[in-house]
Design a protein around this motif. Structure first.
Motif, PDB file in Angstrom:
ATOM      1  N   GLY A  66     -37.025  -1.579 -23.963  1.00 60.44           N
ATOM      2  CA  GLY A  66     -35.893  -1.329 -24.379  1.00 60.44           C
ATOM      3  C   GLY A  66     -35.385  -0.334 -23.704  1.00 60.44           C
ATOM      4  O   GLY A  66     -33.687   0.668 -24.338  1.00 60.44           O
ATOM      5  N   THR A  67     -35.582   0.913 -23.205  1.00 56.76           N
ATOM      6  CA  THR A  67     -35.445   1.509 -22.921  1.00 56.76           C
ATOM      7  C   THR A  67     -34.816   1.707 -21.265  1.00 56.76           C
ATOM      8  O   THR A  67     -34.917   0.382 -20.915  1.00 56.76           O
ATOM      9  CB  THR A  67     -37.061   2.852 -21.905  1.00 56.76           C
ATOM     10  N   THR A  68     -33.930   2.699 -21.776  1.00 56.52           N
ATOM     11  CA  THR A  68     -32.814   2.699 -19.715  1.00 56.52           C
ATOM     12  C   THR A  68     -33.404   3.922 -18.981  1.00 56.52           C
ATOM     13  O   THR A  68     -33.901   4.683 -18.740  1.00 56.52           O
ATOM     14  CB  THR A  68     -32.023   2.459 -20.341  1.00 56.52           C
ATOM     15  N   ALA A  69     -33.166   3.434 -17.530  1.00 56.81           N
ATOM     16  CA  ALA A  69     -33.470   4.414 -16.463  1.00 56.81           C
ATOM     17  C   ALA A  69     -32.091   4.248 -15.693  1.00 56.81           C
ATOM     18  O   ALA A  69     -31.529   2.921 -16.090  1.00 56.81           O
ATOM     19  CB  ALA A  69     -35.102   4.652 -15.527  1.00 56.81           C
ATOM     20  N   GLN A  70     -32.368   5.049 -14.491  1.00 57.94           N
ATOM     21  CA  GLN A  70     -31.413   5.308 -13.383  1.00 57.94           C
ATOM     22  C   GLN A  70     -31.630   4.908 -11.948  1.00 57.94           C
ATOM     23  O   GLN A  70     -33.379   5.467 -12.272  1.00 57.94           O
ATOM     24  CB  GLN A  70     -30.829   6.283 -13.214  1.00 57.94           C
ATOM     25  N   GLU A  71     -31.649   3.975 -11.233  1.00 56.39           N
ATOM     26  CA  GLU A  71     -32.209   3.272  -9.927  1.00 56.39           C
ATOM     27  C   GLU A  71     -31.999   4.611  -9.377  1.00 56.39           C
ATOM     28  O   GLU A  71     -30.544   5.302  -8.779  1.00 56.39           O
ATOM     29  CB  GLU A  71     -32.254   2.125  -9.896  1.00 56.39           C
ATOM     30  N   ARG A  72     -32.909   6.077  -8.417  1.00 59.22           N
ATOM     31  CA  ARG A  72     -31.497   7.238  -7.375  1.00 59.22           C
ATOM     32  C   ARG A  72     -31.428   5.726  -6.519  1.00 59.22           C
ATOM     33  O   ARG A  72     -29.897   6.499  -5.954  1.00 59.22           O
ATOM     34  CB  ARG A  72     -33.009   7.584  -7.279  1.00 59.22           C
ATOM     35  N   VAL A  73     -31.691   4.709  -5.684  1.00 63.01           N
ATOM     36  CA  VAL A  73     -30.701   4.190  -4.778  1.00 63.01           C
ATOM     37  C   VAL A  73     -31.259   2.568  -4.683  1.00 63.01           C
ATOM     38  O   VAL A  73     -31.816   2.558  -4.400  1.00 63.01           O
ATOM     39  CB  VAL A  73     -30.754   4.578  -3.123  1.00 63.01           C
ATOM     40  N   ALA A  74     -30.185   1.938  -5.042  1.00 59.03           N
ATOM     41  CA  ALA A  74     -30.375   0.448  -5.076  1.00 59.03           C
ATOM     42  C   ALA A  74     -29.769   0.260  -3.384  1.00 59.03           C
ATOM     43  O   ALA A  74     -29.067   0.541  -3.346  1.00 59.03           O
ATOM     44  CB  ALA A  74     -29.487  -0.039  -6.050  1.00 59.03           C
ATOM     45  N   GLY A  75     -30.481  -1.059  -2.752  1.00 60.59           N
ATOM     46  CA  GLY A  75     -29.802  -1.434  -1.723  1.00 60.59           C
ATOM     47  C   GLY A  75     -30.524  -1.826  -0.521  1.00 60.59           C
ATOM     48  O   GLY A  75     -31.860  -0.480  -0.858  1.00 60.59           O
ATOM     49  N   ASP A  76     -30.463  -2.032   0.448  1.00 54.80           N
ATOM     50  CA  ASP A  76     -31.247  -1.499   1.788  1.00 54.80           C
ATOM     51  C   ASP A  76     -30.689  -2.098   3.014  1.00 54.80           C
ATOM     52  O   ASP A  76     -29.183  -2.206   3.348  1.00 54.80           O
ATOM     53  CB  ASP A  76     -32.844  -2.732   1.681  1.00 54.80           C
ATOM     54  N   GLU A  77     -31.390  -2.055   3.616  1.00 57.54           N
ATOM     55  CA  GLU A  77     -30.459  -1.881   5.353  1.00 57.54           C
ATOM     56  C   GLU A  77     -29.412  -3.582   5.297  1.00 57.54           C
ATOM     57  O   GLU A  77     -28.546  -3.605   6.267  1.00 57.54           O
ATOM     58  CB  GLU A  77     -30.887  -2.174   5.978  1.00 57.54           C
ATOM     59  N   TRP A  78     -29.544  -4.371   4.321  1.00 53.74           N
ATOM     60  CA  TRP A  78     -29.214  -6.067   4.790  1.00 53.74           C
ATOM     61  C   TRP A  78     -27.444  -5.323   3.276  1.00 53.74           C
ATOM     62  O   TRP A  78     -26.395  -6.219   3.603  1.00 53.74           O
ATOM     63  CB  TRP A  78     -29.462  -7.025   4.145  1.00 53.74           C
ATOM     64  N   GLU A  79     -28.035  -4.957   2.209  1.00 57.22           N
ATOM     65  CA  GLU A  79     -27.223  -4.633   1.218  1.00 57.22           C
ATOM     66  C   GLU A  79     -26.708  -3.004   1.080  1.00 57.22           C
ATOM     67  O   GLU A  79     -27.078  -2.121   1.704  1.00 57.22           O
ATOM     68  CB  GLU A  79     -27.627  -4.463  -0.755  1.00 57.22           C
ATOM     69  N   PRO A  80     -25.267  -3.024   0.677  1.00 53.54           N
ATOM     70  CA  PRO A  80     -24.894  -1.746   0.515  1.00 53.54           C
ATOM     71  C   PRO A  80     -26.297  -1.019  -0.335  1.00 53.54           C
ATOM     72  O   PRO A  80     -26.554  -1.007  -1.150  1.00 53.54           O
ATOM     73  CB  PRO A  80     -23.701  -1.724   0.463  1.00 53.54           C
ATOM     74  N   LYS A  81     -25.993   0.659   0.443  1.00 52.63           N
ATOM     75  CA  LYS A  81     -26.667   1.395  -0.694  1.00 52.63           C
ATOM     76  C   LYS A  81     -25.743   1.921  -2.152  1.00 52.63           C
ATOM     77  O   LYS A  81     -23.882   2.643  -1.892  1.00 52.63           O
ATOM     78  CB  LYS A  81     -26.932   2.423  -0.313  1.00 52.63           C
ATOM     79  N   VAL A  82     -25.800   1.930  -3.080  1.00 57.47           N
ATOM     80  CA  VAL A  82     -25.489   1.752  -4.789  1.00 57.47           C
ATOM     81  C   VAL A  82     -26.434   3.280  -4.935  1.00 57.47           C
ATOM     82  O   VAL A  82     -27.530   2.971  -5.205  1.00 57.47           O
ATOM     83  CB  VAL A  82     -25.008   0.992  -4.929  1.00 57.47           C
ATOM     84  N   TYR A  83     -25.614   4.609  -5.218  1.00 60.96           N
ATOM     85  CA  TYR A  83     -26.207   5.358  -6.479  1.00 60.96           C
ATOM     86  C   TYR A  83     -26.251   5.441  -7.621  1.00 60.96           C
ATOM     87  O   TYR A  83     -25.398   4.884  -8.100  1.00 60.96           O
ATOM     88  CB  TYR A  83     -26.215   6.766  -5.406  1.00 60.96           C
ATOM     89  N   GLY A  84     -27.207   5.497  -8.395  1.00 63.31           N
ATOM     90  CA  GLY A  84     -27.657   5.674 -10.140  1.00 63.31           C
ATOM     91  C   GLY A  84     -27.065   4.229 -10.920  1.00 63.31           C
ATOM     92  O   GLY A  84     -26.303   4.520 -11.738  1.00 63.31           O
ATOM     93  N   VAL A  85     -27.692   3.117 -10.035  1.00 64.71           N
ATOM     94  CA  VAL A  85     -27.906   1.792 -10.573  1.00 64.71           C
ATOM     95  C   VAL A  85     -28.615   1.946 -11.458  1.00 64.71           C
ATOM     96  O   VAL A  85     -29.365   2.888 -11.987  1.00 64.71           O
ATOM     97  CB  VAL A  85     -27.771   0.948  -9.492  1.00 64.71           C
ATOM     98  N   PRO A  86     -27.795   1.981 -13.218  1.00 64.31           N
ATOM     99  CA  PRO A  86     -28.788   1.139 -14.349  1.00 64.31           C
ATOM    100  C   PRO A  86     -30.457   0.348 -14.492  1.00 64.31           C
ATOM    101  O   PRO A  86     -29.722  -0.901 -13.781  1.00 64.31           O
ATOM    102  CB  PRO A  86     -27.846   0.998 -15.336  1.00 64.31           C
ATOM    103  N   LEU A  87     -31.047   0.802 -15.210  1.00 69.32           N
ATOM    104  CA  LEU A  87     -32.112  -0.258 -14.798  1.00 69.32           C
ATOM    105  C   LEU A  87     -32.010  -0.382 -16.738  1.00 69.32           C
ATOM    106  O   LEU A  87     -31.930   0.782 -16.978  1.00 69.32           O
ATOM    107  CB  LEU A  87     -33.214   0.157 -14.452  1.00 69.32           C
ATOM    108  N   ILE A  88     -32.442  -1.199 -17.107  1.00 70.14           N
ATOM    109  CA  ILE A  88     -33.417  -1.857 -18.779  1.00 70.14           C
ATOM    110  C   ILE A  88     -34.648  -2.428 -18.462  1.00 70.14           C
ATOM    111  O   ILE A  88     -35.410  -2.709 -17.291  1.00 70.14           O
ATOM    112  CB  ILE A  88     -32.307  -2.805 -19.338  1.00 70.14           C
TER     113      ILE A  88
END
Length: 132
Positions: free
Chosen positions: A94-116
């Motif tokens: 139930g706690t939340t966090a923010q991912e520093r960078v999501a994505g890799d060389e095959w996916e666009p990099k997105v910053y600040g993606v929410p996690l639960i």
């Protein structure tokens, strides 16, 4: 010759699976909501916001965590505990966090993606959070 090359490839593959690689020296840990970047301040539940794929967390005046939902309004969510990485273990569902960078060389990099943090307490892990 072929056996030596194949053998070294297999051994190096097995070693890389067993021996974790060190994190880059520039990576730092963030285990507090105060170190999470781009968190909106003094937001109000139910008020309009601009949905985006990243940097969607906010705090109300009492420092409760809210998230900008896809519907374009701020909604309450579990406490923001810092930054984390998708699929890694977490301790409190139930706690939340923010991912520093999501994505890799095959996916666009997105910053600040929410996690639960989801799953039973003894097997919980971070997953991408897509608020409705």
């Amino acid at each position: 010759m072929r056996r030596i090359v194949i053998g070294s490839v297999v051994v190096s593959g097995l070693l890389s699976a067993v021996i974790p690689l060190a994190a880059p020296a520039s990576a730092t840990s963030c285990h507090s909501p105060s170190c999470v970047p781009n968190v909106a301040q003094n937001v109000v539940a139910g008020m309009p916001c601009t949905p985006s794929p990243g940097f969607v967390f906010g705090f109300d005046a009492q420092k409760n965590t809210l998230i900008c939902a896809a519907s374009g309004v701020w909604m309450s969510t579990g406490p923001l505990v810092g930054e984390a990485a998708n699929s890694l273990p977490c301790t409190t569902p139930g706690t939340t966090a923010q991912e520093r960078v999501a994505g890799d060389e095959w996916e666009p990099k997105v910053y600040g993606v929410p996690l639960i943090c989801t799953g039973p307490a003894d097997w919980a892990h971070w997953t991408h959070f897509a608020p409705a």
